[in-house]
Enzyme design. Sequence first.
Site, PDB file in Angstrom:
ATOM      1  N   CYS A 175       0.983  -1.173   0.111  1.00 26.71           N
ATOM      2  CA  CYS A 175      -0.008  -0.083   0.135  1.00 26.71           C
ATOM      3  C   CYS A 175       1.009   1.046   0.130  1.00 26.71           C
ATOM      4  O   CYS A 175       1.520   1.316  -0.901  1.00 26.71           O
ATOM      5  CB  CYS A 175      -0.766  -0.101   1.379  1.00 26.71           C
ATOM      6  SG  CYS A 175      -2.252   1.303   1.075  1.00 26.71           S
ATOM      7  N   HIS A 182      -3.747  -5.409   1.047  1.00 21.39           N
ATOM      8  CA  HIS A 182      -2.807  -5.537   2.432  1.00 21.39           C
ATOM      9  C   HIS A 182      -2.866  -7.039   2.753  1.00 21.39           C
ATOM     10  O   HIS A 182      -3.717  -7.561   3.630  1.00 21.39           O
ATOM     11  CB  HIS A 182      -3.709  -5.036   3.405  1.00 21.39           C
ATOM     12  CG  HIS A 182      -3.229  -3.408   3.660  1.00 21.39           C
ATOM     13  ND1 HIS A 182      -2.423  -2.945   4.054  1.00 21.39           N
ATOM     14  CD2 HIS A 182      -4.304  -2.410   2.918  1.00 21.39           C
ATOM     15  CE1 HIS A 182      -2.446  -1.512   4.040  1.00 21.39           C
ATOM     16  NE2 HIS A 182      -3.447  -1.356   3.099  1.00 21.39           N
ATOM     17  N   GLU A 192      -0.984  -8.547   4.953  1.00 16.24           N
ATOM     18  CA  GLU A 192      -0.873  -8.751   6.325  1.00 16.24           C
ATOM     19  C   GLU A 192      -2.130  -8.779   7.100  1.00 16.24           C
ATOM     20  O   GLU A 192      -2.344  -9.122   8.108  1.00 16.24           O
ATOM     21  CB  GLU A 192       0.064  -7.584   7.077  1.00 16.24           C
ATOM     22  CG  GLU A 192      -0.443  -6.454   7.281  1.00 16.24           C
ATOM     23  CD  GLU A 192      -0.751  -5.467   5.869  1.00 16.24           C
ATOM     24  OE1 GLU A 192      -1.143  -4.405   6.153  1.00 16.24           O
ATOM     25  OE2 GLU A 192      -0.460  -6.147   4.828  1.00 16.24           O
TER      26      GLU A 192
END
Length: 233
Positions: free
Chosen positions: A86, A203, A205
């Site tokens: 990002c 994302h 994660e």
Amino acid sequence: MKFGVLVFPGSNCDHDAYHVLSKHVGQPVDFVWHKETDLSGYDALIVPGGFSYGDYLRAGALARFSPVMTAVKEFAAKGKFVFGICNGFQILCEAGLLPGALMRNEGLHFICKHVNIRVENADTPFTTDVPQGKVLSIPIAHAEGNYVCDDETFHQLEENHQIVFRYCDEKGETTTKANPNGSRSNIAGICNLDRNVIGMMPHPERACENLLGSNDGRDIFRSLTNAIAQAEV
């Protein structure tokens, strides 16, 4: 094996990346303040999502001048792994480590939701554990995720198989409707020619636990861990 997670003033996804690496991947990891210049103790760096100072000018425009970014360029030039997520993707583009640029979303709004992305290239250190063509459910959270580049750069990306992820629908079709931000050719992530630097807007994660709605991002981090282990042999 050791990871470093860069921290810029205003970062808010650094702890997410730290959590995944330490708890789900099970590897040593440090936070690395943006004024650090010695990265010799790390095998891979995560440039996390969130925000960095100066984003009100242009995302990543000031962060690229942080002292750590000179060290990141040297780190990447040695063939070590750099993963921008990002805002991290934006910073890598601003720093010249990846081609192209990220502009304001086509709809001019901040978007935060789960999207589907298709694995375009499984032959990178970040995707070896993810089958080619697999559709992943990964969240996005950005206002400037619209990837743009000139025609020459785009053709080079295609010819050299540097496009790693594309936005798609549940069936894997890269439709206009499935493109959340207007990115050229539905691009959601790219890598450099040497395959050791990658940037992606979604994302992963935030998609490593079923509790969060998806664990599809876990294999991206596991792929990187396996690549580091093989490089050390």
